[in-house]
Design a protein around this motif. Structure first.
Motif, PDB file in Angstrom:
ATOM      1  N   LEU A  14       0.820  -1.210   0.000  1.00 33.62           N
ATOM      2  CA  LEU A  14       0.000   0.000   0.000  1.00 33.62           C
ATOM      3  C   LEU A  14       0.856   1.263   0.000  1.00 33.62           C
ATOM      4  CD1 LEU A  14      -2.797  -1.023   2.537  1.00 33.62           C
ATOM      5  CD2 LEU A  14      -3.017  -0.810   0.059  1.00 33.62           C
ATOM      6  N   TRP A  56       2.309   1.623  -3.674  1.00 30.28           N
ATOM      7  CA  TRP A  56       1.380   1.497  -4.803  1.00 30.28           C
ATOM      8  C   TRP A  56       1.588   2.645  -5.780  1.00 30.28           C
ATOM      9  CZ3 TRP A  56      -2.296  -2.547  -4.223  1.00 30.28           C
ATOM     10  CH2 TRP A  56      -3.114  -2.738  -5.331  1.00 30.28           C
ATOM     11  N   TRP A  85      -2.157   5.731  -7.020  1.00 29.67           N
ATOM     12  CA  TRP A  85      -3.095   5.764  -5.901  1.00 29.67           C
ATOM     13  C   TRP A  85      -4.366   6.498  -6.305  1.00 29.67           C
ATOM     14  CZ3 TRP A  85      -2.648   3.334  -1.269  1.00 29.67           C
ATOM     15  CH2 TRP A  85      -3.639   3.637  -0.319  1.00 29.67           C
ATOM     16  N   GLN A 138      -8.117   2.801  -3.714  1.00 27.66           N
ATOM     17  CA  GLN A 138      -7.055   2.249  -2.875  1.00 27.66           C
ATOM     18  C   GLN A 138      -7.227   2.665  -1.417  1.00 27.66           C
ATOM     19  OE1 GLN A 138      -6.501   3.068  -6.020  1.00 27.66           O
ATOM     20  NE2 GLN A 138      -5.618   1.154  -6.751  1.00 27.66           N
ATOM     21  N   ARG A 165      -1.472   8.622   1.627  1.00 27.41           N
ATOM     22  CA  ARG A 165      -1.526   8.501   0.170  1.00 27.41           C
ATOM     23  C   ARG A 165      -2.777   9.151  -0.417  1.00 27.41           C
ATOM     24  NH1 ARG A 165       1.635   4.819  -2.322  1.00 27.41           N
ATOM     25  NH2 ARG A 165       1.046   6.140  -4.091  1.00 27.41           N
ATOM     26  N   GLY A 166      -3.910   9.071   0.298  1.00 24.42           N
ATOM     27  CA  GLY A 166      -5.155   9.605  -0.254  1.00 24.42           C
ATOM     28  C   GLY A 166      -5.449  11.032   0.149  1.00 24.42           C
TER      29      GLY A 166
END
Length: 559
Positions: free
Chosen positions: A401, A404, A407, A411, A457-458
């Protein structure tokens, strides 16, 4: 090409003759050392005689007691007859024949080399074509393999207590290598047969070698499995579809796991792991979009096979201690099949993670990660010897994760689902385990770790109310689990690792909440409140981990 064939025959001949001379030399030296020690032990140093006067000798004879009456003879008719050792004339004759006439053996080796060079002259003259060469290699290999079956009947091998007892295995290994050379010549070198038929010949030789391995040991098994894994490369069939090569590699892997299960050969497990990983990496590197699912499916299949073969030996839990070196030693001393299962579990995780990082097969890689995590919890639940599969899977999933490549919002949802799944299923499994610490650590630490990865990441490190609320929800859920664990095990006397794991997860989630929700100067007061909450929790659930995290939170608030 003829030079390569000649070099191959010389190597095979040297592998047969050189060990025999080495064994004889060691045996001769050992006999000489034994003879020298015997001679040294039998030498007696004479003591000087005493010079006595006639008067002293007469006094000594007077003081000497009278000779007792002779005892009646013993009846030895009922005594058991002494056991006589079997004569070793055959072995002695062989040793004398070889050791005393080593010049003859050197001359025989020279004649054999001269014969090989004579064959080379015949090859250059066109008297010995490719087909006779291939047939000769096959006959030589079959003869050596057959000789390995009859060699144990010889007194020289049967009565040996040194390295000469390995002569049958040496003959079998040389025979298998010669047969592989014949298959290579028939396929890739001279194209007498098609690549598929050459692959079938390789499999036939590998099957025969595996049968010989049951009698001659793990070295022959390693040669057989190496030849089977390398067969597509040696026959020109490596350019086929992954849908054909991966089932082939999975079948060879299953055969290797069967040998490990039957004979407990840990050395063979490394050979099987390297071969299985090699074809998995080849499939990932050469996979086409329509066959992108094959590599992750192959990784799941070989992992499940390793767990199934090791399941009968994994009933006892792995009791871990605090030093890491002791835990590694316990895993090394575990059953060969369990050790192999962990090797394959780690290797499969690496293949799945690499496949998930590929742009073309990211969806299949994500699905394989979900299956991989679920299988890890199931294995830890059904067989406590597999309790470490859950931490390994958690590390693989979090690493995938974090790395990745593309993204998206999906995800983030997948990361949160992974954290929730590990937390809920782990909380259900932990009370049913004898050793709870590994699964409890995953159940407690995976939810906040997955939440942070999704935020990183998000959310691109942008604070938000929903992120902080999710962290508080995780902290409350871990608090409920911690309270239930305290009711089952007061003061955590039986399972101290369980309380420590959930307390640490609660502290991390509570400390993560203000970081995800607030920014700037608000983080200081928020961390002070977190430190007070950790201190209050420590009063209810006293564990060293809470004391450390409380001090860390207080230091962060002060900073």
């Amino acid at each position: 090409m003829e030079a390569l064939v000649l070099l191959f025959l010389l190597i095979v001949l040297w592998c047969i003759v050189a060990p025999i001379f080495g064994v004889l030399a060691f045996r001769k030296i050992a006999a000489m050392e034994l003879e020298i020690s015997t001679l040294r032990g039998g030498v007696q140093v004479p003591t000087p005689s005493r010079v006595e006067s006639p008067a002293a000798r007469a006094a000594e004879e007077t003081a000497r007691p009278a000779t007792p009456e002779a005892a009646p003879p013993l009846d030895t008719s009922k005594w058991p007859a002494p056991k006589r050792k079997k004569p070793k004339s055959d072995r002695t004759d062989w040793e004398r024949l070889i050791a005393a006439n080593w010049i003859v053996w050197i001359g025989g080796l020279a004649i054999a080399l001269g014969g090989l060079f004579l064959v080379r002259v015949a090859l250059d003259a066109g008297l010995f074509g490719p087909m006779p060469r291939t047939i000769a290699a096959a006959v030589l290999g079959a003869g050596l393999a057959g000789a390995s079956l009859f060699a144990p009947r010889l007194a020289l091998v049967r009565d040996a207590d040194n390295a000469i007892r390995h002569l049958p295995a040496i003959l079998a290994g040389a025979g298998v290598i010669a047969l592989y050379g014949a298959c290579l010549a028939a396929g890739a070198l001279y194209q007498f047969v098609s690549p598929i038929l050459a692959l079938g010949l390789f499999l036939l030789v590998s099957t025969a070698a595996a049968a010989l391995a049951l009698r001659h040991g793990p070295v022959i098994a390693a040669i057989a499995l190496s030849g089977a894994f390398a067969a597509p490369l040696l026959t020109g069939a490596e350019g086929g579809s992954p849908l054909i090569l991966l089932p082939y590699a999975a079948a060879i892997t299953g055969a290797g796991l069967t040998l490990i299960r039957l004979k407990r050969w840990r050395f063979v497990s490394w050979v099987v792991l390297v071969g299985a990983m090699f074809w998995g990496l080849v499939a990932i590197a050469a996979a086409e979009p329509e066959a992108a699912w094959a590599a992750p499916a192959y990784a799941i299949v070989i992992a499940v096979m390793a767990l199934i073969f090791a399941a009968p030996d994994a009933r006892e839990p792995l009791r871990l201690s605090r030093p890491l070196a002791d835990n590694l030693r316990r895993l090394r001393l575990a059953s060969e099949s369990v050790f192999t299962a962990y090797l394959f579990w780690i290797g499969s995780g690496v293949l799945i993670a690499l496949n998930a990082l590929d742009w073309a097969s990211g969806v299949y890689g994500g699905a394989a990660l979900a299956v991989y995590g679920g299988l890890s919890l199931l294995a830890a639940w059904r067989r406590e010897g597999f309790s470490l599969t859950a931490p390994i899977a958690a590390i693989v999933i979090v690493t995938a994760l974090c790395l990745w490549p593309d993204w998206q919002d999906g995800q983030a949802v997948a990361a949160l689902a992974a954290g929730a799944g590990f937390g809920l299923i782990g909380a259900f499994i932990v009370p049913r385990l004898t050793v709870q610490a590994p699964v409890a650590a995953v159940s407690a630490l995976m939810p906040p770790a997955a939440l942070f990865v999704a935020f990183w990441r998000g959310g691109e490190l942008q604070p938000g109310f929903l992120w902080g609320l999710a962290a508080l929800v995780i902290a409350c859920a871990l608090g409920f689990v911690l309270d239930a664990a305290a009711r089952r095990d007061p003061a955590y006397e039986r399972h101290p690792g369980t309380g420590a794991a959930y307390a640490l997860g609660l502290a991390l989630s509570a400390g993560l909440a203000p970081f995800l929700m607030l920014e700037g100067l608000w983080i200081g007061p928020a961390m002070a409140i977190v430190a007070l909450a950790i201190a209050a929790t420590h009063l209810r659930f006293p564990t060293p981990v809470l004391a450390l995290t409380g001090c860390a939170a207080a230091a962060l608030a002060t900073a």
